[in-house]
Design an enzyme around this catalytic site. Sequence first.
Site, mmCIF file in Angstrom:
data_model
loop_
_atom_site.group_PDB
_atom_site.id
_atom_site.type_symbol
_atom_site.label_atom_id
_atom_site.label_comp_id
_atom_site.label_asym_id
_atom_site.label_seq_id
_atom_site.Cartn_x
_atom_site.Cartn_y
_atom_site.Cartn_z
ATOM 1 N N ARG A 37 0.829 -1.219 0.000
ATOM 2 C CA ARG A 37 0.000 0.000 0.000
ATOM 3 C C ARG A 37 0.862 1.268 0.000
ATOM 4 O O ARG A 37 0.406 2.310 -0.473
ATOM 5 C CB ARG A 37 -0.938 -0.005 1.209
ATOM 6 C CG ARG A 37 -2.174 -0.843 0.955
ATOM 7 C CD ARG A 37 -3.113 -0.811 2.132
ATOM 8 N NE ARG A 37 -4.419 -1.313 1.760
ATOM 9 C CZ ARG A 37 -5.321 -1.756 2.622
ATOM 10 N NH1 ARG A 37 -5.059 -1.768 3.904
ATOM 11 N NH2 ARG A 37 -6.485 -2.183 2.204
ATOM 12 N N GLY A 384 -12.897 -3.970 1.079
ATOM 13 C CA GLY A 384 -14.248 -3.433 1.256
ATOM 14 C C GLY A 384 -14.565 -2.403 0.177
ATOM 15 O O GLY A 384 -15.674 -2.381 -0.362
#
Length: 403
Positions: A37, A384
């Site tokens: 990330r 998500g």
Amino acid sequence: MKTIDELLAEGVAGKRAFVRADLNVPLDGTSITDDGRIRAVLPTVKALAEAGARVVVASHLGRPKGAPDPAFSLEPAAARLGELLGADVAFATDTVGESAQATVAGLSDGQVAVVENLRFNAGETSKDDAERGAFADRLAALADVYVGDGFGAVHRKHASVYDLPARLPHYAGYLIATEVGVLKKLTDEVARPYVVALGGAKVSDKLAVIDQLLGKADRILIGGGMAYTFLKAKGYEIGKSLLQEDQIPAVQEYIERAEKTGVELVLPVDVLAGTEFPDLKTKAPANPTTVAADAIPADRQGLDNGPETCKLYASKLADAATVFWNGPMGVFEHPDYAEGTKAVAQALVESKGFTVVGGGDSAAAVRILGFDETAFGHISTGGGASLEYLEGKTLPGLAALED
Ligand SMILES: Nc1ncnc2c1ncn2[C@@H]1O[C@H](COP(=O)(O)OP(=O)(O)O)[C@@H](O)[C@H]1O
Ligand SMILES: O=C(OP(=O)(O)O)[C@H](O)COP(=O)(O)O
């Protein structure tokens, strides 16, 4: 949606650019076990710094409870960002307080700072608009322009994601543009069979997604912590496994609807069960036993797919033309519970279809377990977020960048 390229064309030298990133990386103490990330936001941070902006990077990490908690400090992520940039990155020990203000004021053109975990402030995640707005005001005081690039958090209606862009000229960063570009392909006409594999631990967040997926996917494979609420809903004994009890009626309805509409809902037939959650620090042998999915002993918890389930899921993925996978199939961080996740990753590698892996831990699992990232169609930084995007929902962090 204005993009960072437009900001660069307008000129950003000398301006304070607030980059909302998702640096929510997996940690073992203070060491980062997967920096995917952080690498994902590098193009945006580099482009702004090279253009002479004073770059203020902010992110959440984990789920602290609205107050400082050293276990969730962003300092290791800031240090790693500096290593990857090959430049000094300043670190503020608070998010909007004296340290942040002084750190940002001390930046020269082209320098980068990271402020401490956004979620150390109750206003970040508050459901109260005024409380979130007040925190967003304080964040806005740190910057002249806003660049949204934390794709993994765009489904959160949080101050830094939703309220802050309304207060500053706002642009989408390169990561958000790339992620949305790829995921869009899965919302248009998808090549079929379209198979979705869901696992992981954020069960309450992600169960609701199945409601929508039942109308879109041809086959849904359920694993990880998600599986046990389904097994319980079928009336099976699940011992001490992860359970979202309040969701049982909803899950029963999903099972019935899948049967009626011909969507194949596939559940584990066997699981690896341990007497307790494994020690992820020492990685001491967990000695799990393989048990049938309808008879998990009362003193055990299911922590990975069993060998028959691994074979079953591989066969259910083999003919897929499109695959979306979010959520590890087990507690892959421990070697005794990594096989279920490995088996799904291997099936995607062998697939001839278009494969997308989404989620902080799922993407990390793929890399930590030694798979070649280029063997997948796309590895998304958001689990998500990508699931809710595929549902067709309006994501607060994308909507906020629109106007
Ligand atoms: N059966 C299980 N019981 C408890 N935790 C599980 C189980 N299976 C997987 N997990 C955990 O789920 C976590 C990842 O979940 P999640 O955050 O939902 O995934 P992602 O970040 O990819 O969206 C991993 O840390 C893994 O250990
Ligand atoms: O890890 C994240 O999401 P993911 O596990 O769904 O990929 C994001 O950083 C969002 O974190 P959150 O689910 O605590 O809001």
